[in-house]
Design a protein around this motif. Structure first.
Motif, PDB file in Angstrom:
ATOM      1  N   ARG A  16       0.846  -1.195   0.000  1.00  0.00           N
ATOM      2  CA  ARG A  16       0.000   0.000   0.000  1.00  0.00           C
ATOM      3  C   ARG A  16       0.884   1.249   0.000  1.00  0.00           C
ATOM      4  O   ARG A  16       1.853   1.322   0.755  1.00  0.00           O
ATOM      5  CB  ARG A  16      -0.894  -0.012   1.242  1.00  0.00           C
ATOM      6  N   ALA A  17       0.560   2.211  -0.840  1.00  0.00           N
ATOM      7  CA  ALA A  17       1.317   3.456  -0.899  1.00  0.00           C
ATOM      8  C   ALA A  17       0.520   4.590  -0.280  1.00  0.00           C
ATOM      9  O   ALA A  17      -0.710   4.639  -0.405  1.00  0.00           O
ATOM     10  CB  ALA A  17       1.667   3.797  -2.349  1.00  0.00           C
ATOM     11  N   ARG A  64       0.560   9.051   0.507  1.00  0.00           N
ATOM     12  CA  ARG A  64       0.909  10.259  -0.243  1.00  0.00           C
ATOM     13  C   ARG A  64       2.357  10.679  -0.032  1.00  0.00           C
ATOM     14  O   ARG A  64       3.009  11.169  -0.974  1.00  0.00           O
ATOM     15  CB  ARG A  64      -0.043  11.400   0.118  1.00  0.00           C
ATOM     16  N   VAL A 104       4.473   8.788  -2.292  1.00  0.00           N
ATOM     17  CA  VAL A 104       4.325   9.261  -3.669  1.00  0.00           C
ATOM     18  C   VAL A 104       5.131  10.534  -3.875  1.00  0.00           C
ATOM     19  O   VAL A 104       5.846  10.684  -4.876  1.00  0.00           O
ATOM     20  CB  VAL A 104       2.839   9.488  -4.014  1.00  0.00           C
ATOM     21  N   ILE A 136       3.980   2.221  -8.491  1.00  0.00           N
ATOM     22  CA  ILE A 136       2.820   2.627  -7.689  1.00  0.00           C
ATOM     23  C   ILE A 136       1.675   2.888  -8.660  1.00  0.00           C
ATOM     24  O   ILE A 136       1.810   3.700  -9.582  1.00  0.00           O
ATOM     25  CB  ILE A 136       3.101   3.895  -6.859  1.00  0.00           C
ATOM     26  N   TYR A 167      -2.407   4.027  -9.305  1.00  0.00           N
ATOM     27  CA  TYR A 167      -3.460   4.827  -8.671  1.00  0.00           C
ATOM     28  C   TYR A 167      -4.578   5.091  -9.669  1.00  0.00           C
ATOM     29  O   TYR A 167      -4.401   4.980 -10.885  1.00  0.00           O
ATOM     30  CB  TYR A 167      -2.907   6.137  -8.114  1.00  0.00           C
ATOM     31  N   ARG A 171       2.935  -1.229  -5.407  1.00  0.00           N
ATOM     32  CA  ARG A 171       2.066  -0.760  -4.344  1.00  0.00           C
ATOM     33  C   ARG A 171       0.867  -0.054  -4.950  1.00  0.00           C
ATOM     34  O   ARG A 171       0.959   0.552  -6.024  1.00  0.00           O
ATOM     35  CB  ARG A 171       2.822   0.203  -3.410  1.00  0.00           C
ATOM     36  N   TYR A 195      -1.777   2.939  -4.473  1.00  0.00           N
ATOM     37  CA  TYR A 195      -2.024   4.186  -3.755  1.00  0.00           C
ATOM     38  C   TYR A 195      -3.532   4.388  -3.704  1.00  0.00           C
ATOM     39  O   TYR A 195      -4.132   4.927  -4.618  1.00  0.00           O
ATOM     40  CB  TYR A 195      -1.324   5.334  -4.483  1.00  0.00           C
ATOM     41  N   SER A 250      -5.200   7.869  -3.961  1.00  0.00           N
ATOM     42  CA  SER A 250      -5.374   8.140  -5.388  1.00  0.00           C
ATOM     43  C   SER A 250      -5.749   9.591  -5.678  1.00  0.00           C
ATOM     44  O   SER A 250      -5.397  10.499  -4.940  1.00  0.00           O
ATOM     45  CB  SER A 250      -6.374   7.155  -5.986  1.00  0.00           C
ATOM     46  N   TRP A 259      -4.968  13.191  -3.912  1.00  0.00           N
ATOM     47  CA  TRP A 259      -3.909  13.999  -4.528  1.00  0.00           C
ATOM     48  C   TRP A 259      -4.473  15.256  -5.194  1.00  0.00           C
ATOM     49  O   TRP A 259      -3.882  16.336  -5.101  1.00  0.00           O
ATOM     50  CB  TRP A 259      -3.146  13.166  -5.559  1.00  0.00           C
TER      51      TRP A 259
END
Length: 280
Positions: free
Chosen positions: A148-149, A151, A154, A235, A237, A261, A263, A266, A270
């Motif tokens: 799992r990512a 922020r 990222v 990653i 998303y 991963r 995110y 998403s 973001w």
């Protein structure tokens, strides 16, 4: 399906039909359209409502380890139960569930290749009967968030030459032409566009017309064309993480990528972050 890196992660409709009465198999239907289950579902399947069943009621997060244990116990799932996930939209939310349940350490997880659409196309049986199972005791593992990512990861990855961000949304969402998807007000963001450097590989390009996954050769070509290769950290998303979980499944289970991963914050997160960099 034997060509895939982890063929054990998929079953076909014939396998499911042969195991409808297997006490050690539990079917879970996870749909984008939460009303489909009531219209009809595969016999013995329980309904997973993603808006309710696996969400923390207060924090923007998933249910806790203890919450998952209670949910699985209610559905009669033990640690050695084989969970078969399926749903609409070529298994959007089924793949999302697979990704979430993987975090909590369930070993016997599979997707029904082709999902609900494939089962319907073959004229296989549906029922409106809601099954009830004897409650079990289930022991989940602490969440493994390495898949799992978040922020901050990222943000840090924007300077990492070995990282590939994969935006799995439609080209219109990626370009910034489309800010809000129709009928998805809960997935809104303040700005349109994409994360700088992200490659646009829509999730749907990995599926055939019947909803089943494309071949290994086809999938490799799709990602290699955008320099998303097994040696990279990846990653994925979308807007809330469900479509990108589908891509996570393709990369990790079908192609065998080791460093991927999802995110799940998403674009909903973001696109509303103060001073987050955006490209169009």
């Amino acid at each position: 399906m034997s060509e895939y890196a982890h063929p054990e992660a998929l079953v076909d409709s014939s396998w499911v039909a042969d195991h409808l009465n297997d006490a050690n198999v539990r079917l879970i239907e996870a749909d984008e359209d939460v009303l489909l289950y009531e219209v009809g579902h595969i016999p013995g399947a329980v309904k997973l409502d993603w808006h309710v069943d696996v969400q923390d009621p207060l924090s923007r997060d998933f249910l806790s380890k203890e919450g998952l244990e209670k949910l699985f116990a209610k559905w009669g799932i033990s640690n050695d139960t084989t969970i078969v996930l399926y749903g609409d939209r070529n298994n959007w939310y089924a793949a999302y569930s697979y990704w979430l349940f993987t975090q909590y350490g369930h070993k016997n997880l599979v997707l029904l290749n082709g999902g609900r659409a494939k089962w319907e196309a073959e004229g296989r049986p549906y029922t409106k009967e809601v099954p009830h199972f004897e409650e079990t005791t289930y022991h989940a593992e602490p969440a493994d968030e390495s898949i799992r990512a978040f922020r901050d990861q990222v943000f840090a990855g924007l300077k990492d030459e070995n990282l590939r961000l994969v935006d799995v949304r439609s080209p219109q969402e990626y370009s910034g032409e489309l800010l809000h998807m129709v009928n998805y007000p809960q997935e809104g963001a303040q700005r349109a566009g994409h994360i700088p450097g992200a490659k646009n590989i829509p999730w749907a390009v990995t599926a055939n017309a019947d909803g089943t996954f494309k071949t290994v050769a086809e999938l490799r070509d799709i990602y290699a064309a955008k320099d998303v290769t097994p040696d990279k950290n990846v990653i994925s998303y979308c807007r809330i993480g469900e479509r990108s979980a589908h891509t996570w499944f393709v990369l990790t289970r079908l192609l065998g990528y080791e460093n991927v991963r999802n995110y799940d914050g998403s674009w909903t997160e973001w696109g509303s972050l103060v001073r987050s960099p955006i490209e169009r």
